[in-house]
Write an enzyme that holds these catalytic residues in place. Sequence first.
Site, PDB file in Angstrom:
ATOM      1  N   GLY A 116      -9.914  -4.463   1.954  1.00 34.62           N
ATOM      2  CA  GLY A 116      -9.321  -3.993   3.205  1.00 34.62           C
ATOM      3  C   GLY A 116      -9.850  -2.620   3.562  1.00 34.62           C
ATOM      4  CG  ASP A 117      -7.134  -0.249   5.752  1.00 34.10           C
ATOM      5  OD1 ASP A 117      -6.680  -1.174   5.058  1.00 34.10           O
ATOM      6  OD2 ASP A 117      -6.415   0.649   6.222  1.00 34.10           O
TER       7      ASP A 117
ATOM      8  CB  THR B  65      -0.851   0.020   1.297  1.00 32.79           C
ATOM      9  OG1 THR B  65      -1.638  -1.163   1.314  1.00 32.79           O
ATOM     10  CG2 THR B  65      -1.754   1.222   1.385  1.00 32.79           C
TER      11      THR B  65
ATOM     12  CB  THR C  68      -0.122   1.294   5.645  1.00 29.93           C
ATOM     13  OG1 THR C  68       0.327   0.132   4.945  1.00 29.93           O
ATOM     14  CG2 THR C  68       0.951   1.753   6.595  1.00 29.93           C
TER      15      THR C  68
HETATM   16  C1  SD4 Z   1      -5.221  -3.765   3.296  1.00 24.24           C
HETATM   17  N1  SD4 Z   1      -4.261  -1.934   4.493  1.00 24.24           N
HETATM   18  O1  SD4 Z   1      -5.669  -4.127   2.207  1.00 24.24           O
HETATM   19  C2  SD4 Z   1      -4.123  -2.732   3.308  1.00 24.24           C
HETATM   20  C3  SD4 Z   1      -2.805  -3.446   3.208  1.00 24.24           C
HETATM   21  C4  SD4 Z   1      -1.582  -2.653   3.499  1.00 24.24           C
HETATM   22  O2  SD4 Z   1       0.684  -2.480   3.291  1.00 24.24           O
HETATM   23  O3  SD4 Z   1      -1.588  -1.594   4.064  1.00 24.24           O
HETATM   24  N2  SD4 Z   1      -0.446  -3.166   3.107  1.00 24.24           N
HETATM   25  O4  SD4 Z   1      -5.598  -4.248   4.361  1.00 24.24           O
END
Ligand code: SD4
Length: 359
Positions: free
Chosen positions: A250-251, A220, A271
């Site tokens: 995800g978020d 991310t 993240t």
């Molecule tokens: C998620 N927050 O899809 C993201 C993944 C992430 O570094 O931050 N990866 O949950």
Amino acid sequence: MSMDRRKFLNLSGLGISSFTITGFIPKSIQTLNGQEPMNGQSTTLRNINPVVVATWDAGLAANLAAWKIIGAGGKALDAVENGVKVTEDEINCCVGLSGNPDRDGHVTLDASIMDHEFNCGSVAFLERIKHPISVARRVMEKTPHVMLVGVGAQQFALSEGFPLEPNTLSKDAKSSYENWLKKSEYKPVINIERKQATSQLDPSLMAPHKLSNGEWNHDTIGMIALDSFGNLSGSCTTSGAGFKMRGRLGDSPIIGAGLYVDNEVGAVVATGQGEDVIRVAGASAVVEQMRQGKSPAEACKFVVERIRRIKKEKAKDIQVCFIALNTKGEAGAYALHKGFNYAVHTKDGNKLFESSSLD
Ligand code: SD4
């Protein structure tokens, strides 16, 4: 706070300046603007020193692109879109179409963007489109909606002239997926602890750094920025958790979880393990803590501590990190575990900071 309690890598000239870090706000940021927080948006130039903050070492290159816009008096919204596009373009990375696929072998992308007037747009479960962040911006600007997902998001992107990219995996993603298939166990690992301290990274490599086992430790990039008009914006784009179940979000595409901007208070991006950010409406929760008077890093820490309380023992198996920027141009970050870093670009240069964490 004294400078000897901090450390940061000064990458403006690619030379390393080392300081110890335990503090919340780098002094260079703390004293950046000195003006009172403003209420609401502004459209007239206020001569505020712009700031752009991005997650991970990948944020260094992204910041440079954002700074070209914001440092020249451009808008934060344009900066945060164009900044993270650099990472989405990176063929040798972890974000965008080069990222790890889901467990069925498809790369599915999530992204969100938000400006200083509560305008926001997002896309999720988007396939074969190179710049999900730009599609998210079009959702924001050209539709009555906030979020488009899956086939509908892809149809919208095509109707807006985004090309359909080949359905292939990058070299790195292909080998990671093949290794994962051999283990054939469904256990997504996300934001695993970096084995190298930020101070040991090669600063001449503006590209994201890999872990010692050759894997990326994140998927991310999030970016938040304050422009010379005193306006904040934020963006977040991801390939999500590697080898996730098909259809998992995800978020990152969820406004209030992975990204939130309130121009009276500040901007926040998350993240890490998205499920645990969603649970606490993470980015919005950090903004509310800043509204109560906490500094950006204190506000991030408060929400990270809350996640640890909720997760109890399981907190050791996940990583969650936030970066925050307030209306005064003060930046800060906090993570559950060590290994998270973030890049800050001001008029004084582009610097990589090691985030404070609970361990
Ligand atoms: C998620 N927050 O899809 C993201 C993944 C992430 O570094 O931050 N990866 O949950």
